[in-house]
Motif scaffolding. Structure first.
Motif, PDB file in Angstrom:
ATOM      1  N   THR A  23       0.827  -1.209   0.000  1.00  0.00           N
ATOM      2  CA  THR A  23       0.000   0.000   0.000  1.00  0.00           C
ATOM      3  C   THR A  23       0.861   1.259   0.000  1.00  0.00           C
ATOM      4  O   THR A  23       0.784   2.080   0.915  1.00  0.00           O
ATOM      5  CB  THR A  23      -0.947   0.025   1.211  1.00  0.00           C
ATOM      6  OG1 THR A  23      -0.165   0.094   2.413  1.00  0.00           O
ATOM      7  CG2 THR A  23      -1.863  -1.173   1.242  1.00  0.00           C
ATOM      8  N   ALA A  25       2.178   5.062  -0.873  1.00  0.00           N
ATOM      9  CA  ALA A  25       1.456   6.330  -1.035  1.00  0.00           C
ATOM     10  C   ALA A  25       2.464   7.369  -1.515  1.00  0.00           C
ATOM     11  O   ALA A  25       3.202   7.939  -0.714  1.00  0.00           O
ATOM     12  CB  ALA A  25       0.813   6.750   0.277  1.00  0.00           C
ATOM     13  N   GLU A 151      -5.832   7.875   3.907  1.00  0.00           N
ATOM     14  CA  GLU A 151      -6.761   7.688   2.798  1.00  0.00           C
ATOM     15  C   GLU A 151      -6.504   8.776   1.757  1.00  0.00           C
ATOM     16  O   GLU A 151      -6.456   9.960   2.093  1.00  0.00           O
ATOM     17  CB  GLU A 151      -8.202   7.782   3.302  1.00  0.00           C
ATOM     18  CG  GLU A 151      -9.234   7.586   2.216  1.00  0.00           C
ATOM     19  CD  GLU A 151     -10.661   7.671   2.727  1.00  0.00           C
ATOM     20  OE1 GLU A 151     -11.547   7.147   2.045  1.00  0.00           O
ATOM     21  OE2 GLU A 151     -10.894   8.262   3.810  1.00  0.00           O
ATOM     22  N   ASP A 152      -6.318   8.363   0.501  1.00  0.00           N
ATOM     23  CA  ASP A 152      -6.113   9.363  -0.541  1.00  0.00           C
ATOM     24  C   ASP A 152      -7.453   9.821  -1.103  1.00  0.00           C
ATOM     25  O   ASP A 152      -8.510   9.300  -0.747  1.00  0.00           O
ATOM     26  CB  ASP A 152      -5.150   8.874  -1.628  1.00  0.00           C
ATOM     27  CG  ASP A 152      -5.701   7.781  -2.524  1.00  0.00           C
ATOM     28  OD1 ASP A 152      -6.940   7.578  -2.576  1.00  0.00           O
ATOM     29  OD2 ASP A 152      -4.898   7.109  -3.184  1.00  0.00           O
ATOM     30  N   ASN A 154      -8.885   9.285  -3.721  1.00  0.00           N
ATOM     31  CA  ASN A 154      -9.631   8.257  -4.454  1.00  0.00           C
ATOM     32  C   ASN A 154     -10.179   7.158  -3.543  1.00  0.00           C
ATOM     33  O   ASN A 154     -10.718   6.163  -4.021  1.00  0.00           O
ATOM     34  CB  ASN A 154      -8.743   7.631  -5.536  1.00  0.00           C
ATOM     35  CG  ASN A 154      -8.304   8.649  -6.558  1.00  0.00           C
ATOM     36  OD1 ASN A 154      -9.112   9.462  -7.010  1.00  0.00           O
ATOM     37  ND2 ASN A 154      -7.031   8.645  -6.908  1.00  0.00           N
ATOM     38  N   ASN A 156      -8.322   5.201  -1.595  1.00  0.00           N
ATOM     39  CA  ASN A 156      -7.328   4.144  -1.358  1.00  0.00           C
ATOM     40  C   ASN A 156      -6.673   4.347   0.000  1.00  0.00           C
ATOM     41  O   ASN A 156      -6.355   5.474   0.381  1.00  0.00           O
ATOM     42  CB  ASN A 156      -6.251   4.174  -2.455  1.00  0.00           C
ATOM     43  CG  ASN A 156      -6.839   3.934  -3.826  1.00  0.00           C
ATOM     44  OD1 ASN A 156      -7.606   2.998  -4.022  1.00  0.00           O
ATOM     45  ND2 ASN A 156      -6.498   4.796  -4.771  1.00  0.00           N
ATOM     46  N   LEU A 157      -6.456   3.244   0.712  1.00  0.00           N
ATOM     47  CA  LEU A 157      -5.834   3.300   2.032  1.00  0.00           C
ATOM     48  C   LEU A 157      -4.371   2.901   1.940  1.00  0.00           C
ATOM     49  O   LEU A 157      -3.999   2.003   1.183  1.00  0.00           O
ATOM     50  CB  LEU A 157      -6.557   2.380   3.015  1.00  0.00           C
ATOM     51  CG  LEU A 157      -8.017   2.715   3.296  1.00  0.00           C
ATOM     52  CD1 LEU A 157      -8.618   1.707   4.261  1.00  0.00           C
ATOM     53  CD2 LEU A 157      -8.175   4.129   3.836  1.00  0.00           C
ATOM     54  N   SER A 158      -3.553   3.572   2.733  1.00  0.00           N
ATOM     55  CA  SER A 158      -2.128   3.266   2.851  1.00  0.00           C
ATOM     56  C   SER A 158      -1.858   3.011   4.330  1.00  0.00           C
ATOM     57  O   SER A 158      -2.312   3.768   5.195  1.00  0.00           O
ATOM     58  CB  SER A 158      -1.310   4.462   2.341  1.00  0.00           C
ATOM     59  OG  SER A 158       0.064   4.240   2.510  1.00  0.00           O
TER      60      SER A 158
END
Length: 182
Positions: A23, A25, A151-152, A154, A156-158
């Protein structure tokens, strides 16, 4: 490895969290955590640097106990006494929402201790966010894992932590408790 230094007559440990390999980022330059301890009080300063506009960072509001903070953006600490399987998890959001869970064993026997709301201070600049808080912890030697979920824009989680022992991010895993504090 953690860095150590003195500030205002107390000992501070400074550590860098790293993203889980699955994940990454790219918009994040780093997540640093400074820790200081005085008896049973642990002070934490999480510092996130990068392109914050590309992250979903909630705006500060009133402190409130809230579940599922890990599904978005939050800073976390996992604490256990040495040689114990029971541990505590704390989550702190830039929104000033927070959570505290106790587990009797790995992801088992979950309860929510009656904990007073921690004071959470959030300082934000265009490319840096700091979250500062204090919690009460057991006296004596403890093992901890520090982590962050980002969380970005979009969705997406990192996942960031001191150590990622598994192929899948798992902050609860016993091998993730790598930092010891006296």
């Amino acid at each position: 490895m953690p860095g150590f230094y003195y500030a205002d007559n107390y000992f501070v440990i400074s550590v860098q969290l790293k993203p889980h390999p699955s994940t990454p980022a790219s918009m994040v330059r780093g997540v640093n955590v400074e820790i200081s301890r005085a008896a049973d009080i642990l002070a934490l300063r999480y510092c996130l640097t990068g392109k914050l506009a590309a992250l979903c960072i909630p705006q500060p509001g009133p402190p409130q106990r809230t579940d599922n903070l890990w599904q978005h953006c939050c800073f976390e600490i996992f604490i256990r006494q040495t040689q114990q399987t029971a541990y505590d998890e704390y989550n702190f959001s830039p929104s000033r929402q927070w959570a505290h869970y106790h587990f009797n064993d790995y992801r088992a026997g979950e309860s929510q201790p009656d904990t007073p709301a921690p004071q959470i201070t959030v300082l934000q600049q265009p490319n840096q966010l700091s979250l500062i808080t204090h919690i009460t912890i057991p006296t004596g030697l403890v093992q901890i894992n520090l982590s962050t979920v980002l969380e970005d824009e979009n969705g997406n989680l990192s996942y960031w932590a001191l150590h990622h022992p598994l192929e899948k991010a798992d902050f609860h895993h016993s091998d993730a408790f790598i930092l010891e504090l006296e």
